[in-house]
Scaffold this motif. Structure first.
Motif, mmCIF file in Angstrom:
data_model
loop_
_atom_site.group_PDB
_atom_site.id
_atom_site.type_symbol
_atom_site.label_atom_id
_atom_site.label_comp_id
_atom_site.label_asym_id
_atom_site.label_seq_id
_atom_site.Cartn_x
_atom_site.Cartn_y
_atom_site.Cartn_z
ATOM 1 N N ARG A 1 0.821 -1.207 0.000
ATOM 2 C CA ARG A 1 0.000 0.000 0.000
ATOM 3 C C ARG A 1 0.859 1.263 0.000
ATOM 4 N NH1 ARG A 1 -4.118 0.248 4.720
ATOM 5 N NH2 ARG A 1 -4.763 2.079 3.502
ATOM 6 N N LEU A 2 1.930 1.244 0.788
ATOM 7 C CA LEU A 2 2.813 2.412 0.858
ATOM 8 C C LEU A 2 3.517 2.647 -0.472
ATOM 9 C CD1 LEU A 2 4.242 1.818 4.435
ATOM 10 C CD2 LEU A 2 2.993 3.860 3.695
ATOM 11 N N ARG A 3 3.911 1.580 -1.119
ATOM 12 C CA ARG A 3 4.538 1.725 -2.440
ATOM 13 C C ARG A 3 3.568 2.357 -3.426
ATOM 14 N NH1 ARG A 3 7.429 -4.247 -2.209
ATOM 15 N NH2 ARG A 3 9.477 -3.521 -1.435
ATOM 16 N N ASN A 4 2.310 1.932 -3.377
ATOM 17 C CA ASN A 4 1.306 2.527 -4.257
ATOM 18 C C ASN A 4 1.062 3.990 -3.920
ATOM 19 O OD1 ASN A 4 0.890 0.127 -5.667
ATOM 20 N ND2 ASN A 4 -0.743 -0.564 -4.278
ATOM 21 N N ALA A 5 1.063 4.292 -2.613
ATOM 22 C CA ALA A 5 0.789 5.668 -2.185
ATOM 23 C C ALA A 5 1.911 6.615 -2.556
ATOM 24 C CB ALA A 5 0.544 5.692 -0.678
ATOM 25 N N THR A 6 3.162 6.168 -2.401
ATOM 26 C CA THR A 6 4.310 7.054 -2.636
ATOM 27 C C THR A 6 4.838 7.000 -4.060
ATOM 28 O OG1 THR A 6 5.888 5.347 -1.942
ATOM 29 C CG2 THR A 6 5.028 6.839 -0.224
ATOM 30 N N GLY A 7 4.458 5.937 -4.789
ATOM 31 C CA GLY A 7 5.002 5.783 -6.136
ATOM 32 C C GLY A 7 6.463 5.398 -6.136
ATOM 33 N N ASP A 8 6.933 4.794 -5.036
ATOM 34 C CA ASP A 8 8.344 4.423 -4.904
ATOM 35 C C ASP A 8 8.420 3.055 -4.222
ATOM 36 O OD1 ASP A 8 11.268 5.818 -4.922
ATOM 37 O OD2 ASP A 8 11.076 4.517 -3.149
ATOM 38 N N PRO A 9 9.391 2.188 -4.604
ATOM 39 C CA PRO A 9 9.500 0.873 -3.956
ATOM 40 C C PRO A 9 9.873 0.934 -2.483
ATOM 41 C CG PRO A 9 10.982 1.039 -5.862
ATOM 42 C CD PRO A 9 10.291 2.351 -5.734
ATOM 43 N N LEU A 10 10.511 2.039 -2.044
ATOM 44 C CA LEU A 10 10.881 2.291 -0.649
ATOM 45 C C LEU A 10 11.957 1.339 -0.130
ATOM 46 C CD1 LEU A 10 7.335 3.050 0.821
ATOM 47 C CD2 LEU A 10 9.125 4.686 0.191
ATOM 48 N N LEU A 11 11.696 0.040 -0.087
ATOM 49 C CA LEU A 11 12.669 -0.965 0.342
ATOM 50 C C LEU A 11 12.785 -2.014 -0.752
ATOM 51 C CD1 LEU A 11 11.534 -1.490 4.049
ATOM 52 C CD2 LEU A 11 13.514 -0.189 3.275
ATOM 53 N N VAL A 12 14.010 -2.307 -1.174
ATOM 54 C CA VAL A 12 14.234 -3.273 -2.258
ATOM 55 C C VAL A 12 15.199 -4.346 -1.789
ATOM 56 C CG1 VAL A 12 13.752 -1.590 -4.067
ATOM 57 C CG2 VAL A 12 16.085 -1.864 -3.244
ATOM 58 N N ARG A 13 15.070 -5.528 -2.416
ATOM 59 C CA ARG A 13 15.876 -6.673 -2.034
ATOM 60 C C ARG A 13 17.348 -6.444 -2.355
ATOM 61 N NH1 ARG A 13 14.773 -10.247 1.497
ATOM 62 N NH2 ARG A 13 12.646 -10.348 0.645
ATOM 63 N N ALA A 14 18.214 -6.822 -1.403
ATOM 64 C CA ALA A 14 19.670 -6.799 -1.604
ATOM 65 C C ALA A 14 20.229 -8.018 -0.891
ATOM 66 C CB ALA A 14 20.287 -5.513 -1.071
ATOM 67 N N GLY A 15 20.415 -9.102 -1.625
ATOM 68 C CA GLY A 15 20.817 -10.349 -0.986
ATOM 69 C C GLY A 15 19.687 -10.876 -0.129
ATOM 70 N N ARG A 16 19.976 -11.126 1.132
ATOM 71 C CA ARG A 16 18.947 -11.630 2.048
ATOM 72 C C ARG A 16 18.168 -10.514 2.746
ATOM 73 N NH1 ARG A 16 21.312 -16.769 5.455
ATOM 74 N NH2 ARG A 16 21.445 -18.232 3.697
ATOM 75 N N GLY A 17 18.625 -9.289 2.598
ATOM 76 C CA GLY A 17 17.979 -8.198 3.294
ATOM 77 C C GLY A 17 17.331 -7.195 2.357
ATOM 78 N N LEU A 18 16.892 -6.092 2.928
ATOM 79 C CA LEU A 18 16.281 -5.009 2.182
ATOM 80 C C LEU A 18 17.094 -3.736 2.396
ATOM 81 C CD1 LEU A 18 12.506 -5.558 3.100
ATOM 82 C CD2 LEU A 18 13.637 -6.202 0.966
ATOM 83 N N VAL A 19 17.168 -2.918 1.380
ATOM 84 C CA VAL A 19 17.864 -1.632 1.493
ATOM 85 C C VAL A 19 16.911 -0.523 1.057
ATOM 86 C CG1 VAL A 19 20.178 -2.572 1.168
ATOM 87 C CG2 VAL A 19 18.846 -1.861 -0.819
#
Length: 308
Positions: free
Chosen positions: A45-63
């Motif tokens: 929902r937040l991604r849809n609201a902001t138009g941005d992925p916000l947190l993206v996969r980087a290996g096993r974590g998110l950045v």
């Protein structure tokens, strides 16, 4: 597609704050007491609201994305402000349990004259409160805006119109000369006053001020030989020389430190009144502890100068 503003709710701010501070769906879910799947749906929902992925996969974590980094502090401040607005009013402060450090910025002269009674009054009412008196090199309001200063005592600068103020007392400048100075032997006219040599007190190092403008209106000027940072320095020089100092009159009505061996006199030219106020940032208006602090400071000072 970016969601319309009418589709947003304040709960999303809490979730976004948790996601950006924790940097993971699992950590944010744990912080808010939600399941990981529920937080994952909220992230969508937040991604849809902001138009941005916000947190993206980087290996096993998110950045975080650059947009997320940009939003992190803003969102945290928004959540804090929303909680403050929606927080129900608290009851009376337990002064015996109030444990807080308050920073008060004031001039050296104010600290010399008032800090003793202020400390005694505050310690008696709230024994766990600690005070930090900070120097006042200028009228810069940024420390108040940044929360580095809780309360300032002085004259409001023109660059801080949003600040809250409350008048404590009014004062006027007076002349000060050593006991037995020749100027004191007769009527102190503008001409005799201007003919003396002077010591000025100025944090900015200025040789001229309002009294010079008043003298100039009469076609006169004075010779300022020395500029020092504070009024106590000016009095020290005046006591040991024939230089004339210009100081606030209140200190002599209160027998302030450094007044011994000095005689004061009304200035022979008009100068603006000094309005000394308590100054604070508007975000502290509703804080009960800050309200108690400023009421206490104002009350003690006004009790000491009832005729001002």
């Amino acid at each position: 597609m970016v969601a319309a503003m009418t589709d947003l709710d304040l709960n999303l701010l809490d979730a976004l704050d948790a996601l950006l501070s924790e940097g993971s769906v699992t950590g944010a879910a744990r912080k808010l007491g939600l399941s990981a799947s529920a937080m994952s749906r909220t992230l969508t929902r937040l991604r849809n609201a902001t138009g941005d992925p916000l947190l993206v996969r980087a290996g096993r974590g998110l950045v975080p994305t650059p947009r997320a980094i940009e939003l992190r502090d803003v969102v945290h401040a928004l959540v804090r402000d929303v909680r403050t607005v929606l927080k129900p009013p608290t009851g009376e402060i337990d002064m015996a349990e109030l444990d807080r450090v308050f920073t008060i910025r004031a001039s050296e002269g104010f600290v010399e004259m008032f800090c003793g009674p202020l400390v005694a009054g505050i310690a008696s009412a709230a024994p766990r409160v600690r005070l930090r008196f900070a120097p006042k090199p200028d009228k810069n309001a940024e420390p108040l805006r940044a929360g580095q200063i809780d309360l300032e005592i002085g004259v409001l600068g023109v660059s801080a119109p949003e600040m809250r103020t409350r008048l404590i007392f009014r004062d006027r400048f007076v002349g000060a000369a050593r006991t037995g100075h020749p100027l004191l032997s007769g009527a102190i006219t503008p001409e005799r006053y201007a003919a003396c040599r002077h010591v000025a007190a100025s944090r900015r190092g200025a040789f001229t001020g309002p009294v010079d403008a008043a003298l100039a209106d009469l076609g006169l000027s004075r010779d300022t030989m020395v500029v020092v940072p504070g009024f106590s320095d000016a009095l020290r020089i005046a006591r040991q020389s024939d230089l004339i100092a210009l100081v606030p009159g209140l200190g002599f009505r209160r027998k302030a430190p450094g007044a011994e061996g000095i005689c004061t006199f009304p200035l022979p030219v008009p100068t603006p009144e000094i309005a000394v106020s308590a100054i604070w940032h508007p975000r502290m208006d509703a804080d009960p502890a800050h309200r108690w602090l400023r009421e206490t400071v104002i009350g003690i000072c006004q009790k000491m100068v009832p005729d001002s």
